[in-house]
Design an enzyme around this catalytic site. Structure first.
Site, PDB file in Angstrom:
ATOM      1  N   GLU A  40       0.865  -1.172   0.000  1.00  0.00           N
ATOM      2  CA  GLU A  40       0.000   0.000   0.000  1.00  0.00           C
ATOM      3  C   GLU A  40       0.910   1.233   0.000  1.00  0.00           C
ATOM      4  O   GLU A  40       1.798   1.335   0.843  1.00  0.00           O
ATOM      5  CB  GLU A  40      -0.891  -0.003   1.249  1.00  0.00           C
ATOM      6  CG  GLU A  40      -1.815   1.191   1.243  1.00  0.00           C
ATOM      7  CD  GLU A  40      -2.821   1.224   2.380  1.00  0.00           C
ATOM      8  OE1 GLU A  40      -2.831   0.291   3.214  1.00  0.00           O
ATOM      9  OE2 GLU A  40      -3.587   2.212   2.420  1.00  0.00           O
ATOM     10  N   ARG A 269       5.403 -12.826   9.792  1.00  0.00           N
ATOM     11  CA  ARG A 269       6.009 -11.544   9.470  1.00  0.00           C
ATOM     12  C   ARG A 269       7.326 -11.386  10.232  1.00  0.00           C
ATOM     13  O   ARG A 269       7.590 -12.082  11.202  1.00  0.00           O
ATOM     14  CB  ARG A 269       5.045 -10.390   9.699  1.00  0.00           C
ATOM     15  CG  ARG A 269       4.712 -10.050  11.129  1.00  0.00           C
ATOM     16  CD  ARG A 269       3.911  -8.728  11.254  1.00  0.00           C
ATOM     17  NE  ARG A 269       2.913  -8.511  10.226  1.00  0.00           N
ATOM     18  CZ  ARG A 269       2.827  -7.374   9.496  1.00  0.00           C
ATOM     19  NH1 ARG A 269       3.662  -6.390   9.678  1.00  0.00           N
ATOM     20  NH2 ARG A 269       1.879  -7.233   8.617  1.00  0.00           N
ATOM     21  N   LYS A 279       4.024   0.910  10.021  1.00  0.00           N
ATOM     22  CA  LYS A 279       4.164   2.096   9.163  1.00  0.00           C
ATOM     23  C   LYS A 279       3.604   3.330   9.847  1.00  0.00           C
ATOM     24  O   LYS A 279       4.106   4.428   9.671  1.00  0.00           O
ATOM     25  CB  LYS A 279       3.443   1.858   7.825  1.00  0.00           C
ATOM     26  CG  LYS A 279       4.272   1.022   6.870  1.00  0.00           C
ATOM     27  CD  LYS A 279       3.789   1.150   5.446  1.00  0.00           C
ATOM     28  CE  LYS A 279       2.680   0.187   5.163  1.00  0.00           C
ATOM     29  NZ  LYS A 279       2.338   0.077   3.735  1.00  0.00           N
TER      30      LYS A 279
HETATM   31  P1  ATP Z   1      -0.496  -1.638   6.567  1.00  0.00           P
HETATM   32  O1  ATP Z   1      -0.801  -1.643   8.008  1.00  0.00           O
HETATM   33  O2  ATP Z   1      -0.375  -0.278   5.991  1.00  0.00           O
HETATM   34  O3  ATP Z   1      -1.300  -2.598   5.737  1.00  0.00           O
HETATM   35  P2  ATP Z   1       1.680  -3.408   5.963  1.00  0.00           P
HETATM   36  O4  ATP Z   1       2.962  -3.458   6.720  1.00  0.00           O
HETATM   37  O5  ATP Z   1       0.825  -4.602   5.901  1.00  0.00           O
HETATM   38  O6  ATP Z   1       0.970  -2.166   6.577  1.00  0.00           O
HETATM   39  P3  ATP Z   1       1.616  -3.318   3.093  1.00  0.00           P
HETATM   40  O7  ATP Z   1       2.065  -2.232   2.212  1.00  0.00           O
HETATM   41  O8  ATP Z   1       0.196  -3.712   3.040  1.00  0.00           O
HETATM   42  O9  ATP Z   1       2.021  -2.888   4.547  1.00  0.00           O
HETATM   43  O10 ATP Z   1       2.546  -4.579   2.903  1.00  0.00           O
HETATM   44  C1  ATP Z   1       2.822  -5.149   1.659  1.00  0.00           C
HETATM   45  C2  ATP Z   1       3.198  -6.580   1.828  1.00  0.00           C
HETATM   46  O11 ATP Z   1       4.310  -6.707   2.702  1.00  0.00           O
HETATM   47  C3  ATP Z   1       2.074  -7.393   2.436  1.00  0.00           C
HETATM   48  O12 ATP Z   1       1.935  -8.593   1.700  1.00  0.00           O
HETATM   49  C4  ATP Z   1       2.511  -7.661   3.823  1.00  0.00           C
HETATM   50  O13 ATP Z   1       2.034  -8.888   4.280  1.00  0.00           O
HETATM   51  C5  ATP Z   1       4.032  -7.651   3.699  1.00  0.00           C
HETATM   52  N1  ATP Z   1       4.638  -7.237   4.967  1.00  0.00           N
HETATM   53  C6  ATP Z   1       4.421  -6.099   5.646  1.00  0.00           C
HETATM   54  N2  ATP Z   1       5.105  -6.080   6.797  1.00  0.00           N
HETATM   55  C7  ATP Z   1       5.801  -7.236   6.854  1.00  0.00           C
HETATM   56  C8  ATP Z   1       6.704  -7.817   7.799  1.00  0.00           C
HETATM   57  N3  ATP Z   1       7.044  -7.193   8.929  1.00  0.00           N
HETATM   58  N4  ATP Z   1       7.234  -9.032   7.523  1.00  0.00           N
HETATM   59  C9  ATP Z   1       6.906  -9.665   6.375  1.00  0.00           C
HETATM   60  N5  ATP Z   1       6.067  -9.183   5.454  1.00  0.00           N
HETATM   61  C10 ATP Z   1       5.519  -7.974   5.677  1.00  0.00           C
END
Ligand code: ATP
Ligand code: MG
Length: 569
Positions: A40, A269, A279
């Protein structure tokens, strides 16, 4: 268990690779492997995202498939092109490429809107006029069924009309939503008539004012996967409970005779000690000026790590080491630091830098003489290593803590009456020092050199216990050095509930040393160039450098000193 062999040797398949291989064996989806990375654009990517990127692009590479980049841009109020651009830059920096497959969830707003109308027509969606709080109250609990909305049995015509008018901007934000009509007593809470569209009257960074209703994540993600022909939709564990809904929407969307179906697989994660990864919190740090921007070298963002001096290889190696499982946990940040140390040890040129200088005068060395000494760029390369020259003069700088007038036992550095080797140069014997009369601070140290101890001379191999680094006082160049420490003082800042996470910041996370001296070899160094400062650590040149004043960031110390320092307290 199946075994795989890659550049790092043989290992067993992780559970995701095992799923992909079994799907391929069964001939699912025409034997295609097609993944996507769906960020996102509401912030900069961090090291956790790198874990997802390495998996999404890595699985595609490994099985001859493709990986799309798809921006999940369904919430215009939080999103920005600045983030879109930075995300693309960071993925490329890691060494991955989506080729011509750059997509946005907003590319599908039309298709998603049509699909929502189709659900309404099939009696599977309705407009609810209740506010979100009311809807959430009626959800029930996992053990108690929810209550039907009074608007649940609206006619198809009325729903179609209201949904169209929602999108024309006739109603205020929050006044109406579109919900899927599934099952208010389902044991899976996500099935209790989830909201699928909400009204947002805020211009979208790509579609402008075209839409007034925006799909929710659950209504966009699986469908976008389906539109793009994604076969394996890899995401983090918190989406596991959403998977049945993901599948439900795909079932509504696909023709019965079509065998294709994307499969969602969840993994753990990445959480790192002494780090926040949310974020929202990272944005707060930036907005409140608690760090100097998204690329502050103390941030866990990819641009922060890049500026700090991390290499893509070191990040990818780290991700490889931690692997993918179904169990959430916490990874010690020193493992990440170890990975970059390991890589920089192989590639960084060794130079001499004195970060807390004190003058050393060789009283028996000719005043204007300059000797060029040979310094090995990288001893890890053994005989293959290039060499460079470092000028040796009568007046040098050494580190202040490399001298002690009254040393404790086992102090093998410079101390009156003792011999030490000056790296790549001569053995010198300390004869004394001059101190500031008022402060008692050492201002100059004196020594005599033994001309027979330079490399190639008869006494060159004489044993002495200490070897010190040094730079020429007149030939060295000035530099600023920024020493970073962990941004937080506690191991798990996200878990502390008593205090606001901002109270857990380490006040000593940045130390700026402005009087450092560097050997002239580094004079032409460019931002991003990496070095080992001998005996001190790995450093890179910061973009704040100016002609005549280099600025260096410490990427990582030579050894993991954190444990020791903490232990002392
Ligand atoms: P938001 O709360 O804004 O959704 P988010 O960290 O999930 O935050 P995204 O931009 O939706 O952010 O993440 C993109 C991809 O990265 C998603 O598939 C998410 O699962 C993965 N991702 C985000 N944070 C992690 C993490 N700490 N470890 C592994 N994968 C992650
Ligand atoms: Mg997300």
């Amino acid at each position: 268990m199946s075994i795989i062999e890659d550049e790092t040797g043989k290992r067993s398949l992780n559970f995701i690779e095992a799923f992909v291989e079994s799907d391929l064996k069964e001939g699912k989806n025409g034997n295609r492997v097609h993944t996507r990375f769906p960020p996102e654009p509401n912030g900069y990517l961090h090291i956790g995202h790198a874990k997802a990127i390495c998996l999404d692009f890595g699985i595609a590479q490994q099985y001859g498939g493709k990986c799309n980049l798809r921006f999940d841009d369904t919430n215009p109020t939080k999103e920005d092109v600045e983030y879109v651009d930075s995300i693309m830059e960071d993925i490329h920096w890691l060494g991955f490429d989506w080729e011509d497959r750059l997509f946005y969830a907003s590319d599908y707003f039309g298709k998603l809107f049509d699909f929502a109308n189709q659900l309404i027509k099939s009696g599977l969606a309705y407009v609810d006029d209740q506010p979100a709080e009311e809807i959430s109250k009626q959800k029930g609990t996992p053990t108690q069924p929810g209550t039907d909305s009074p608007f649940r049995s609206r006619s198809v015509e009325e729903n179609l009309d209201l949904f169209a008018r929602m999108n024309q901007g006739e109603f205020e934000e929050g006044s109406r939503v579109l919900r899927a009509k599934i099952d208010m007593s389902s044991p899976n809470m996500h099935f209790r008539d989830p909201i699928i569209y909400r009204i947002i009257k805020y211009p979208h960074h790509r579609t402008g004012e075209a839409w007034k209703v925006y799909p929710m994540y659950d209504f966009a993600h699986g469908q976008c996967d389906f539109f793009e022909g994604i076969t394996h939709s890899l995401c983090t564990l918190e989406f596991e409970v959403h998977r049945p809904l993901y599948d439900w929407f795909v079932t509504q969307l696909k023709d019965e005779d079509n065998d294709y179906r994307p499969r969602q697989i969840e993994f753990n994660r990445l959480n790192l000690t002494y780090t926040v990864m949310s974020k929202r919190k990272l944005l707060q740090l930036v907005q409140e000026g608690l760090v100097k921007g998204w690329d502050d070298p103390r941030m866990p963002t990819l641009c922060g790590l890049r500026r700090r001096g991390y290499t893509p290889e070191s990040i990818k190696n780290f991700i490889k080491k931690i692997g993918y499982t179904k169990v959430d946990g916490m990874i010690d940040v020193s493992l990440l630091e170890h990975s970059v140390r390991e890589h920089l040890n192989q590639i960084a040129t060794r130079i001499s830098a004195v970060i807390d200088p004190v003058k050393l005068i060789i009283t028996n060395y000719p005043e204007d003489k300059v000797e060029m000494m040979e310094a090995i760029d990288n001893p890890e390369l053994h005989e293959e290593s290039p060499v460079h020259e470092i000028p040796f003069t009568r007046e040098l700088y050494i580190e202040r803590d490399d001298f002690m007038e009254n040393p404790p036992k086992k102090y093998f550095r410079m101390t009156p009456g003792n011999e030490v080797r000056l790296k790549s140069a001569y053995i010198v014997k300390c004869t004394g020092c001059k101190k500031n009369e008022e402060t008692g601070e050492v201002e100059e140290i004196y020594c005599e050199y033994d001309p027979q101890t330079r490399s190639g001379m008869p006494e060159a191999d004489r044993k002495v216990k200490g070897t010190l680094h040094w730079v020429s006082a007149v030939k060295s160049i000035p530099a600023e050095v920024r020493i970073y420490d962990r941004l937080f003082n506690v191991e798990n800042p996200a878990e502390e509930t008593e205090k606001d996470f901002r109270e857990l910041l380490n006040p000593d996370s940045l130390k700026v040393l402005t009087n450092c001296r560097i050997e002239p070899y580094a004079e032409k160094a460019q931002p991003g160039d990496r070095f080992q400062f001998q005996r001190i650590g790995y450093f890179n040149v910061d973009k704040d450098s100016q002609p005549g004043k280099l600025v260096f960031n410490r990427t990582v110390s030579l050894k993991d000193t954190w444990g020791k320092v903490k232990g002392k307290e």
